[in-house]
Design an enzyme around this catalytic site. Structure first.
Site, mmCIF file in Angstrom:
data_model
loop_
_atom_site.group_PDB
_atom_site.id
_atom_site.type_symbol
_atom_site.label_atom_id
_atom_site.label_comp_id
_atom_site.label_asym_id
_atom_site.label_seq_id
_atom_site.Cartn_x
_atom_site.Cartn_y
_atom_site.Cartn_z
ATOM 1 N N SER A 56 0.837 -1.196 0.000
ATOM 2 C CA SER A 56 0.000 0.000 0.000
ATOM 3 C C SER A 56 0.873 1.247 0.000
ATOM 4 C CB SER A 56 -0.899 0.011 1.230
ATOM 5 O OG SER A 56 -0.124 0.183 2.403
ATOM 6 N N ASP A 101 -0.944 -1.281 -4.120
ATOM 7 C CA ASP A 101 -2.336 -1.334 -3.689
ATOM 8 C C ASP A 101 -2.833 0.087 -3.412
ATOM 9 O OD1 ASP A 101 -4.747 -2.435 -2.860
ATOM 10 O OD2 ASP A 101 -4.055 -2.772 -0.797
ATOM 11 N N HIS A 102 -3.920 0.474 -4.054
ATOM 12 C CA HIS A 102 -4.549 1.787 -3.862
ATOM 13 C C HIS A 102 -3.597 2.960 -4.112
ATOM 14 C CE1 HIS A 102 -8.517 0.547 -2.538
ATOM 15 N NE2 HIS A 102 -7.948 -0.382 -1.791
ATOM 16 N N GLU A 155 -10.526 1.048 -10.535
ATOM 17 C CA GLU A 155 -11.643 0.766 -9.621
ATOM 18 C C GLU A 155 -12.862 1.610 -9.957
ATOM 19 O OE1 GLU A 155 -12.802 0.332 -4.883
ATOM 20 O OE2 GLU A 155 -10.724 0.702 -5.452
ATOM 21 N N HIS A 199 -13.343 -2.496 3.696
ATOM 22 C CA HIS A 199 -11.965 -2.413 4.185
ATOM 23 C C HIS A 199 -11.895 -2.550 5.702
ATOM 24 C CE1 HIS A 199 -10.019 -1.468 0.430
ATOM 25 N NE2 HIS A 199 -10.862 -0.488 0.197
ATOM 26 N N GLY A 200 -10.772 -3.084 6.183
ATOM 27 C CA GLY A 200 -10.490 -3.092 7.608
ATOM 28 C C GLY A 200 -11.043 -4.292 8.352
ATOM 29 N N ILE A 286 -6.481 -9.707 0.676
ATOM 30 C CA ILE A 286 -6.616 -10.090 2.083
ATOM 31 C C ILE A 286 -5.479 -9.442 2.868
ATOM 32 C CG2 ILE A 286 -6.623 -12.005 3.721
ATOM 33 C CD1 ILE A 286 -7.720 -13.762 1.425
ATOM 34 N N ASP A 287 -5.840 -8.520 3.754
ATOM 35 C CA ASP A 287 -4.863 -7.813 4.571
ATOM 36 C C ASP A 287 -5.178 -7.953 6.057
ATOM 37 O OD1 ASP A 287 -2.917 -6.160 5.615
ATOM 38 O OD2 ASP A 287 -3.636 -4.319 4.682
#
Length: 340
Positions: A56, A101-102, A155, A199-200, A286-287
């Site tokens: 990220s 990522d992002h 996205e 997210h999260g 998957i984070d």
């Protein structure tokens, strides 16, 4: 400037084509340190699975472009060495992608491409539609013009939740009527969509879930109707799911029973991710599940051995817990075992 091929990495073009043909999703695991990277590579090699190493914007700031470049090179060499020991010299090679990522700007994506990333995500989903197209197209033009083609993920739609620098209070489902226009105008290689993932670790609080007769909580189901409409519009086109951690309750329990204070939350049911991976979803991020597994292991060691101060004694068990979690996801959720 260095090409990802010099590091032994691959982009996602051929990999995602195989995902669609054979009905599996490639795991995309985020990492921030050596132990996470070791666990990801070991799990992938032991299961003969391709893998996407995700970094990220926040993780990149936490380390450095020089370290990341050489960690990626080391990851490939480590994977090859371990494969040779397990399967014989040169018999198995795990496809490894280094992915941003992002990414939130053209400049950041360029920096990553110039420093050996084989894939980048440009996230313009928070922008007005035409601005998202313009930004995503600019990144694709730069990435695709390289001597060694760099793949790009865009996205459409917004996921709720908080993770690193990505934050939104409300979700906005992807509009299937926009996907053909977006893909054709931008040239993206894969498309991240919003169908109910989040997210999260604190994805779905109890008030947003349903409860069965046994008192068990279940998160809102993913909008497979939206995914099916998108697949009709974009047949055989690689789709990506972000925010796909399942928030394993056993890890949450270990954390909280060893001094943690995590709120009650429910993640994405693994059986729904299994279903998605058999469709055109080629990459599942998957984070949080990895963070939970690592934190649970470390808290347990500290609680049981409060005098411990050797990082190897608490990071070692955490690395093993991570590896087992990743192997479970590969084998039982994403279906990528033996797909290298």
């Amino acid at each position: 400037m260095i090409s990802y091929k010099e590091l032994g990495l691959q982009n996602t073009k051929e990999l995602f084509a195989k995902c669609i043909k054979e009905g599996f999703a490639t795991p995309a695991f985020n990492f921030n340190n050596m132990e996470q990277l070791q666990a990801i590579i070991t799990a992938a090699v032991e299961t003969k699975s391709p893998v996407i190493l995700q970094v990220s914007k926040g993780a990149r700031a936490y380390t450095s472009s020089v370290l990341l470049k050489n960690m990626a090179r080391g990851a490939v060499e480590f994977a090859n060495e371990l494969s040779d020991k397990l399967y014989g010299e040169g018999k198995v090679r795990i496809p490894i992608t280094l992915h941003l990522d992002h990414g939130d700007s053209l400049e950041l994506c360029k920096e990553c491409i110039d420093n050996g990333f084989s894939s980048v995500m440009i996230d313009g989903s928070h922008l007005p539609y035409e601005e998202n197209i313009a930004l995503t197209k600019a990144v694709c033009e730069y990435a695709h013009s390289q001597k060694d083609y760099v793949s790009v993920e865009g996205e459409l739609g917004v996921l709720a939740g908080i993770e690193d620098e990505v934050s939104s209070e409300h979700s906005n489902y992807t509009n299937p009527e926009e996907v053909i226009d977006f893909v054709s105008k931008t040239g993206v290689d894969s498309l991240a969509i919003s169908i109910g993932t989040s997210h999260g670790a604190n994805k779905f609080t109890p008030d947003k879930c349903t409860r069965n007769d046994k008192g068990e909580l279940f998160s809102p189901p993913l909008r497979f109707d939206i995914l099916e409409k998108i697949e009709e519009k974009l047949p055989n086109f690689p789709i990506v799911l972000h925010g796909a951690s399942s928030v394993p309750q056993d890890k949450v329990k270990i954390i909280n029973s060893n001094g943690g204070a995590l709120k009650d939350a429910i993640g994405i049911p693994e059986e729904q991710l299994q279903k998605a991976s058999k469709m055109n979803v080629c990459k599942i991020n998957i984070d949080s599940d990895g963070r939970l597994a690592m934190t649970a292991s470390i808290r347990e060691v500290f609680n049981q051995s409060p005098a411990e101060f050797d990082p190897r004694k608490y990071l070692g068990p955490a690395r093993e817990a991570l590896k087992e979690l990743y192997k479970h996801k590969i084998k039982n959720v994403l279906g990528s075992e033996n797909k290298a």
